[in-house]
Design a protein around this motif. Structure first.
Motif, mmCIF file in Angstrom:
data_model
loop_
_atom_site.group_PDB
_atom_site.id
_atom_site.type_symbol
_atom_site.label_atom_id
_atom_site.label_comp_id
_atom_site.label_asym_id
_atom_site.label_seq_id
_atom_site.Cartn_x
_atom_site.Cartn_y
_atom_site.Cartn_z
ATOM 1 N N ASN A 9 0.830 -1.214 0.000
ATOM 2 C CA ASN A 9 0.000 0.000 0.000
ATOM 3 C C ASN A 9 0.865 1.264 0.000
ATOM 4 O OD1 ASN A 9 -2.405 -1.402 -0.034
ATOM 5 N ND2 ASN A 9 -2.699 -1.304 2.174
ATOM 6 N N LEU A 10 1.943 1.251 0.757
ATOM 7 C CA LEU A 10 2.844 2.405 0.795
ATOM 8 C C LEU A 10 3.538 2.595 -0.551
ATOM 9 C CD1 LEU A 10 4.368 1.860 4.352
ATOM 10 C CD2 LEU A 10 2.593 3.497 3.693
ATOM 11 N N LYS A 11 3.905 1.496 -1.174
ATOM 12 C CA LYS A 11 4.547 1.558 -2.490
ATOM 13 C C LYS A 11 3.582 2.140 -3.527
ATOM 14 C CE LYS A 11 7.770 -1.277 -4.531
ATOM 15 N NZ LYS A 11 8.322 -2.576 -4.904
ATOM 16 N N ALA A 12 2.284 1.797 -3.429
ATOM 17 C CA ALA A 12 1.282 2.331 -4.358
ATOM 18 C C ALA A 12 1.183 3.852 -4.233
ATOM 19 C CB ALA A 12 -0.079 1.679 -4.105
ATOM 20 N N VAL A 13 1.254 4.367 -3.014
ATOM 21 C CA VAL A 13 1.222 5.816 -2.798
ATOM 22 C C VAL A 13 2.471 6.458 -3.408
ATOM 23 C CG1 VAL A 13 1.223 7.658 -1.066
ATOM 24 C CG2 VAL A 13 -0.186 5.624 -0.716
ATOM 25 N N ASN A 14 3.630 5.879 -3.129
ATOM 26 C CA ASN A 14 4.878 6.415 -3.690
ATOM 27 C C ASN A 14 4.810 6.459 -5.208
ATOM 28 O OD1 ASN A 14 5.874 6.575 -1.085
ATOM 29 N ND2 ASN A 14 6.985 4.647 -1.224
ATOM 30 N N ASN A 15 4.354 5.375 -5.821
ATOM 31 C CA ASN A 15 4.259 5.320 -7.287
ATOM 32 C C ASN A 15 3.274 6.347 -7.828
ATOM 33 O OD1 ASN A 15 6.165 3.287 -7.429
ATOM 34 N ND2 ASN A 15 4.651 1.648 -7.465
ATOM 35 N N ALA A 16 2.140 6.529 -7.144
ATOM 36 C CA ALA A 16 1.133 7.504 -7.591
ATOM 37 C C ALA A 16 1.687 8.924 -7.544
ATOM 38 C CB ALA A 16 -0.129 7.396 -6.730
ATOM 39 N N PHE A 17 2.474 9.243 -6.529
ATOM 40 C CA PHE A 17 3.060 10.581 -6.434
ATOM 41 C C PHE A 17 4.066 10.825 -7.555
ATOM 42 C CE2 PHE A 17 0.728 11.459 -2.786
ATOM 43 C CZ PHE A 17 1.046 12.693 -2.254
ATOM 44 N N ILE A 18 4.769 9.789 -7.953
ATOM 45 C CA ILE A 18 5.729 9.929 -9.055
ATOM 46 C C ILE A 18 4.999 10.003 -10.391
ATOM 47 C CG2 ILE A 18 7.577 8.728 -10.310
ATOM 48 C CD1 ILE A 18 8.477 7.700 -7.472
ATOM 49 N N THR A 19 4.036 9.119 -10.611
ATOM 50 C CA THR A 19 3.283 9.086 -11.875
ATOM 51 C C THR A 19 2.536 10.391 -12.115
ATOM 52 O OG1 THR A 19 3.022 6.704 -11.664
ATOM 53 C CG2 THR A 19 1.520 7.816 -13.162
ATOM 54 N N SER A 20 1.962 10.967 -11.060
ATOM 55 C CA SER A 20 1.198 12.218 -11.186
ATOM 56 C C SER A 20 2.098 13.451 -11.231
ATOM 57 C CB SER A 20 0.232 12.342 -10.013
ATOM 58 O OG SER A 20 0.967 12.524 -8.813
ATOM 59 N N LYS A 21 3.399 13.234 -11.093
ATOM 60 C CA LYS A 21 4.398 14.306 -11.095
ATOM 61 C C LYS A 21 4.310 15.228 -9.871
ATOM 62 C CE LYS A 21 5.362 14.492 -16.037
ATOM 63 N NZ LYS A 21 5.111 13.334 -16.584
ATOM 64 N N LEU A 22 3.646 14.756 -8.809
ATOM 65 C CA LEU A 22 3.697 15.515 -7.562
ATOM 66 C C LEU A 22 5.133 15.537 -7.046
ATOM 67 C CD1 LEU A 22 0.341 14.324 -6.017
ATOM 68 C CD2 LEU A 22 0.919 16.656 -6.720
ATOM 69 N N VAL A 23 5.865 14.460 -7.361
ATOM 70 C CA VAL A 23 7.320 14.447 -7.200
ATOM 71 C C VAL A 23 7.855 14.640 -8.607
ATOM 72 C CG1 VAL A 23 9.346 13.072 -6.592
ATOM 73 C CG2 VAL A 23 7.241 12.808 -5.254
ATOM 74 N N PRO A 24 8.446 15.743 -8.942
ATOM 75 C CA PRO A 24 9.042 16.794 -8.114
ATOM 76 C C PRO A 24 8.242 18.090 -8.035
ATOM 77 C CG PRO A 24 9.955 16.951 -10.293
ATOM 78 C CD PRO A 24 8.931 15.831 -10.324
ATOM 79 N N ASP A 25 7.011 18.151 -8.563
ATOM 80 C CA ASP A 25 6.288 19.425 -8.639
ATOM 81 C C ASP A 25 5.988 20.052 -7.281
ATOM 82 O OD1 ASP A 25 6.350 19.226 -11.361
ATOM 83 O OD2 ASP A 25 4.199 18.872 -11.618
ATOM 84 N N ILE A 26 5.666 19.232 -6.266
ATOM 85 C CA ILE A 26 5.324 19.807 -4.960
ATOM 86 C C ILE A 26 6.349 19.431 -3.888
ATOM 87 C CG2 ILE A 26 3.771 17.953 -4.232
ATOM 88 C CD1 ILE A 26 1.931 20.132 -3.061
ATOM 89 N N VAL A 27 6.920 18.235 -3.983
ATOM 90 C CA VAL A 27 7.988 17.796 -3.082
ATOM 91 C C VAL A 27 9.106 17.191 -3.917
ATOM 92 C CG1 VAL A 27 6.552 17.430 -1.030
ATOM 93 C CG2 VAL A 27 6.826 15.580 -2.668
ATOM 94 N N SER A 28 10.330 17.364 -3.459
ATOM 95 C CA SER A 28 11.464 16.856 -4.238
ATOM 96 C C SER A 28 11.632 15.353 -4.121
ATOM 97 C CB SER A 28 12.749 17.569 -3.822
ATOM 98 O OG SER A 28 12.991 17.353 -2.444
ATOM 99 N N SER A 29 11.192 14.784 -3.011
ATOM 100 C CA SER A 29 11.235 13.335 -2.837
ATOM 101 C C SER A 29 10.072 12.924 -1.942
ATOM 102 C CB SER A 29 12.570 12.897 -2.222
ATOM 103 O OG SER A 29 12.702 13.436 -0.926
ATOM 104 N N PHE A 30 9.751 11.636 -1.992
ATOM 105 C CA PHE A 30 8.589 11.166 -1.238
ATOM 106 C C PHE A 30 8.758 9.687 -0.944
ATOM 107 C CE2 PHE A 30 4.262 9.498 -0.884
ATOM 108 C CZ PHE A 30 3.711 10.379 0.038
ATOM 109 N N SER A 31 8.593 9.322 0.318
ATOM 110 C CA SER A 31 8.626 7.925 0.722
ATOM 111 C C SER A 31 7.615 7.744 1.851
ATOM 112 C CB SER A 31 10.027 7.525 1.181
ATOM 113 O OG SER A 31 10.044 6.166 1.546
ATOM 114 N N ALA A 32 6.425 7.263 1.510
ATOM 115 C CA ALA A 32 5.344 7.123 2.488
ATOM 116 C C ALA A 32 5.670 6.053 3.523
ATOM 117 C CB ALA A 32 4.040 6.786 1.777
#
Length: 190
Positions: A9-32
């Motif tokens: 579930n945590l990996k799905a969130v990480n992947n969604a943030f990368i796919t949606s370009k929230l990383v790097p648009d809002i945060v430079s990195s993300f690891s839920a």
């Protein structure tokens, strides 16, 4: 007993943030390391689902899971709801000038297993009003609070644009440790 999120579930969130370009648009990195489950009424926010403007007029409810290796009875979090797509996702602006539009900030949030919480609203909910047909990525971010957390309330009230990096640096918040997002634009209807 507190719920700890599964690695998948945590990996799905990480992947969604990368796919949606929230990383790097809002945060430079993300690891839920925890999950946030926000909802407007009975409609859950599920990593990029769409909402109409009339569905988001009232403040969303949310809960978070516990974080592994952190005591849920003493660990507290700050939750932010930001719009990184102001004024339009089609017109990228320098975030150091405008910042991300700040819709809500709540501190002293604890995992859902802690039944009595003393949450503090630092920025009251501002209803979403995307001024573009293109969908905005309204983003929930969860940050772990340090033991001596002292939020800068004046900065939290900056409605025009939240200088996220400045707020994080001045408050000592760690993360983000969790997140979720949804889409809303005039193309979704009113």
């Amino acid at each position: 007993m507190c719920t700890i999120s599964s690695t998948s579930n945590l990996k799905a969130v990480n992947n969604a943030f990368i796919t949606s370009k929230l990383v790097p648009d809002i945060v430079s990195s993300f690891s839920a390391s925890l999950l946030i489950a926000p909802a407007y009424g009975t409609k859950a926010i599920t990593l990029g689902n769409s909402f109409k403007t009339t569905e988001t007029l009232t403040e969303p409810a949310f809960s978070i899971t516990a974080e592994a290796n952190y005591d849920p009875s003493t660990t507290k979090y700050t939750v932010l709801l930001l719009d990184p797509d102001v004024p339009s996702p089609l017109i990228p602006l320098d975030r150091t000038l405008l910042g991300d539009f700040n819709h809500l900030i709540i501190s002293n949030v604890q995992p859902e297993c802690i039944k009595i919480q003393e949450r503090v609203t630092l920025r009251s909910y501002t209803p979403l009003t995307p001024l573009s047909v293109s969908q905005h990525r309204y983003t929930f971010l969860v940050y772990r609070q340090p033991a001596n957390f002292d939020p800068n309330v004046i900065l939290a009230q900056d409605i025009a644009g939240l200088p996220l990096s400045t707020f994080l640096a001045s408050s000592g918040l760690e993360g983000p440790v969790g997140g979720n997002y949804f889409l809303e634009g005039l193309k979704d209807g009113i």
